[in-house]
Design a protein around this motif. Structure first.
Motif, mmCIF file in Angstrom:
data_model
loop_
_atom_site.group_PDB
_atom_site.id
_atom_site.type_symbol
_atom_site.label_atom_id
_atom_site.label_comp_id
_atom_site.label_asym_id
_atom_site.label_seq_id
_atom_site.Cartn_x
_atom_site.Cartn_y
_atom_site.Cartn_z
ATOM 1 N N GLN A 34 9.656 15.553 2.545
ATOM 2 C CA GLN A 34 8.443 14.719 2.574
ATOM 3 C C GLN A 34 8.168 13.988 1.252
ATOM 4 O O GLN A 34 7.085 13.446 1.057
ATOM 5 N N LYS A 35 9.147 13.973 0.359
ATOM 6 C CA LYS A 35 8.981 13.250 -0.905
ATOM 7 C C LYS A 35 8.754 11.766 -0.654
ATOM 8 O O LYS A 35 7.928 11.126 -1.321
ATOM 9 N N PHE A 36 9.492 11.216 0.315
ATOM 10 C CA PHE A 36 9.355 9.792 0.619
ATOM 11 C C PHE A 36 7.933 9.467 1.081
ATOM 12 O O PHE A 36 7.380 8.427 0.720
ATOM 13 N N VAL A 37 7.341 10.345 1.896
ATOM 14 C CA VAL A 37 5.986 10.120 2.400
ATOM 15 C C VAL A 37 5.000 10.030 1.239
ATOM 16 O O VAL A 37 4.116 9.168 1.217
ATOM 17 N N THR A 38 5.150 10.911 0.260
ATOM 18 C CA THR A 38 4.288 10.893 -0.921
ATOM 19 C C THR A 38 4.450 9.593 -1.689
ATOM 20 O O THR A 38 3.458 8.963 -2.109
ATOM 21 N N GLU A 39 5.686 9.158 -1.862
ATOM 22 C CA GLU A 39 5.949 7.914 -2.588
ATOM 23 C C GLU A 39 5.386 6.705 -1.841
ATOM 24 O O GLU A 39 4.827 5.790 -2.454
ATOM 25 N N LEU A 40 5.525 6.726 -0.530
ATOM 26 C CA LEU A 40 4.990 5.636 0.288
ATOM 27 C C LEU A 40 3.479 5.570 0.169
ATOM 28 O O LEU A 40 2.896 4.485 -0.022
ATOM 29 N N ARG A 41 2.833 6.724 0.267
ATOM 30 C CA ARG A 41 1.379 6.763 0.153
ATOM 31 C C ARG A 41 0.922 6.252 -1.209
ATOM 32 O O ARG A 41 -0.036 5.475 -1.313
ATOM 33 N N GLU A 42 1.577 6.681 -2.258
ATOM 34 C CA GLU A 42 1.210 6.256 -3.616
ATOM 35 C C GLU A 42 1.406 4.753 -3.799
ATOM 36 O O GLU A 42 0.615 4.088 -4.468
ATOM 37 N N THR A 43 2.455 4.220 -3.200
ATOM 38 C CA THR A 43 2.716 2.780 -3.277
ATOM 39 C C THR A 43 1.595 1.986 -2.629
ATOM 40 O O THR A 43 1.086 1.007 -3.195
ATOM 41 N N PHE A 44 1.179 2.415 -1.430
ATOM 42 C CA PHE A 44 0.138 1.681 -0.719
ATOM 43 C C PHE A 44 -1.240 1.874 -1.363
ATOM 44 O O PHE A 44 -2.081 0.971 -1.319
ATOM 45 N N GLU A 45 -1.479 3.029 -1.947
ATOM 46 C CA GLU A 45 -2.738 3.228 -2.665
ATOM 47 C C GLU A 45 -2.828 2.257 -3.841
ATOM 48 O O GLU A 45 -3.877 1.644 -4.068
ATOM 49 N N LYS A 46 -1.736 2.115 -4.561
ATOM 50 C CA LYS A 46 -1.702 1.182 -5.690
ATOM 51 C C LYS A 46 -1.927 -0.250 -5.227
ATOM 52 O O LYS A 46 -2.682 -1.010 -5.852
ATOM 53 N N ARG A 47 -1.285 -0.613 -4.129
ATOM 54 C CA ARG A 47 -1.452 -1.967 -3.603
ATOM 55 C C ARG A 47 -2.879 -2.222 -3.142
ATOM 56 O O ARG A 47 -3.440 -3.302 -3.379
ATOM 57 N N LEU A 48 -3.467 -1.245 -2.457
ATOM 58 C CA LEU A 48 -4.857 -1.380 -2.022
ATOM 59 C C LEU A 48 -5.779 -1.611 -3.211
ATOM 60 O O LEU A 48 -6.618 -2.530 -3.192
ATOM 61 N N ASN A 49 -5.650 -0.800 -4.230
ATOM 62 C CA ASN A 49 -6.546 -0.900 -5.384
ATOM 63 C C ASN A 49 -6.332 -2.178 -6.175
ATOM 64 O O ASN A 49 -7.242 -2.636 -6.883
ATOM 65 N N TYR A 50 -5.151 -2.771 -6.052
ATOM 66 C CA TYR A 50 -4.879 -4.060 -6.686
ATOM 67 C C TYR A 50 -5.400 -5.212 -5.831
ATOM 68 O O TYR A 50 -6.022 -6.157 -6.335
ATOM 69 N N PHE A 51 -5.150 -5.123 -4.539
ATOM 70 C CA PHE A 51 -5.405 -6.228 -3.613
ATOM 71 C C PHE A 51 -6.872 -6.358 -3.216
ATOM 72 O O PHE A 51 -7.402 -7.472 -3.119
ATOM 73 N N TYR A 52 -7.542 -5.228 -2.997
ATOM 74 C CA TYR A 52 -8.910 -5.258 -2.484
ATOM 75 C C TYR A 52 -9.856 -6.075 -3.366
ATOM 76 O O TYR A 52 -10.602 -6.921 -2.840
ATOM 77 N N PRO A 53 -9.880 -5.872 -4.693
ATOM 78 C CA PRO A 53 -10.793 -6.675 -5.535
ATOM 79 C C PRO A 53 -10.511 -8.177 -5.451
ATOM 80 O O PRO A 53 -11.436 -8.988 -5.594
#
Length: 397
Positions: A288-307
């Motif tokens: 499940q390492k990939f799942v963690t990396e995927l989640r972290e990637t999208f969290e970063k994108r959300l916090n960048y994109f939303y503002p």
């Protein structure tokens, strides 16, 4: 002339896939389109998952019919996964593996609904719920949510729509298109209400692993034994493992319901594709390492994109807690740009700004658009720049 069945006259094409097809057509004509439409991770399927599929093909394990419900190692891996991560006990006989989570939902509705049976669907909703209910001759009963309540429905909202014909409730958390994530307390209240009234809970948990900024998803079936008995979980490998094209989903729950789903599938699809099942087995039983990396990637994108989206003129947004979409109220933006509807505004974004989004009409909220943030930050920024330039041009007239 061929005769077309009446059932096909009541459904409409998926707006998300229709928009994606339009984008593909424009790209083939040389247009530089940034597509923020499809719910599909842009990361590659993990190598070990692809290798497992190839090995199964070369070993001649994946080249023939499998059991309709899926290969037993995969069904057991799904059971083991839920036991490990949700502390829920199931048997492999309570699992059916399907051609994507969409097919699991379709088959489930065919099994549990009779003509006239009502299904409560919180709105906004994923586009295929309502069409699949229609195909099962059920009746959609929409329960409208509000951005003020983070697009969540309450027991009071649901009770106001309940009748003697209410058969099922569809609950999608994390939610598509809003990104809403229900808390354990909220799910418990809804689950107990459903149990009290004998309502089947269809828990669509396909975005279960994709929660951000301290939010966590809770599986409805994990709350209590009574709620678990009333719940059918829908999930799959598409989102969490970047495997949308492999088409593996599953349903898990009541043995009688699952048995009937297997019977129906035996006459419709026979079985999911063999190589895909072995790939899914590697994904679900892996570290499940990939799942963690995927989640972290999208969290970063959300916090960048939303503002950035928040600052677009006329866009009103609520920050999502999960999935990978922003659901934006663009009524004001459409008016500023001179369009009579948000659907026209969304079409203009594709044709003039060359940024593709999905109009909210198909999700039950016509004043909104759904924006996917599954692209790299550079492309997300360019998309916002194009929309801002489009708005500036329209404002200056």
């Amino acid at each position: 002339m061929f005769r077309i069945s009446k059932r096909m006259s009541v459904i409409e094409e998926s707006p998300t896939l229709a928009t994606s097809a339009k984008v593909k057509e424009m790209k083939e004509k040389g247009k530089d389109i940034i597509s923020l439409t499809v719910g599909e991770p842009d990361l590659e399927t993990p190598k070990e998952v692809k290798d497992a599929a190839v090995a199964a093909i070369l070993d001649n394990r994946a080249n023939h019919y499998t059991p309709t419900a899926g290969i037993m190692p995969l069904r057991q891996a799904i059971v083991d996964y839920h036991k490990k991560y949700d502390k829920i006990e199931y048997e492999a006989s309570q699992v059916i593996v399907t051609e994507g989570a969409k097919n699991a939902l379709y088959t489930l509705f065919q099994v549990i609904l009779d003509p006239g049976d009502e299904v409560l669907i919180p709105s906004p909703y994923w586009v295929s719920y309502t069409e699949q209910v229609k195909l099962a001759e059920g009746v959609n009963v929409l329960v409208t949510s509000t951005p003020e309540n983070q697009f969540k429905v309450t027991v009071a909202d649901l009770e106001s729509k309940r009748t003697e014909r209410t058969t099922a409730l569809v609950l999608n958390s994390p939610n598509n298109p809003t990104g809403t994530v229900y808390t354990k307390k909220e799910l418990e209240a809804i689950g107990n209400w459903a149990v009290e009234h004998g309502i089947i809970i269809v828990a669509d948990e396909i975005y279960y692993n994709l929660c951000y900024n301290g939010n966590e998803a809770v599986s409805m079936a994990s709350i209590s034994d009574r709620i678990k008995e009333q719940t059918i979980i829908i999930n799959g490998v598409s989102k969490s493992y970047a495997m949308t094209g492999w088409r593996i989903g599953y349903a898990i729950g009541n043995k009688q319901v699952i048995s009937k789903m297997i019977e129906l599938s035996s006459h419709s699809t026979s079985n999911p594709a063999g190589p895909s099942q072995y790939a899914a087995l590697a994904a679900i039983s892996g570290d499940q390492k990939f799942v963690t990396e995927l989640r972290e990637t999208f969290e970063k994108r959300l916090n960048y994109f939303y503002p950035l989206v928040e600052k677009i003129p006329g866009f009103k947004v609520t920050k999502p807690q999960g999935a990978f979409y922003i659901f934006a109220n663009c009524k004001e933006a459409a008016e500023i740009a001179g369009y009579s509807s948000v659907s026209e505004f969304a079409l203009a974004l594709i044709e003039e700004a060359q940024v593709a989004v999905v109009a909210g009409e198909g999700f039950g909220f016509s004043d909104y658009i759904r924006i996917s943030y599954t692209l790299e930050e550079k492309q997300l920024k360019e998309a916002v720049n194009r929309i801002n330039q489009f708005m500036e041009k329209k404002t200056k007239g």
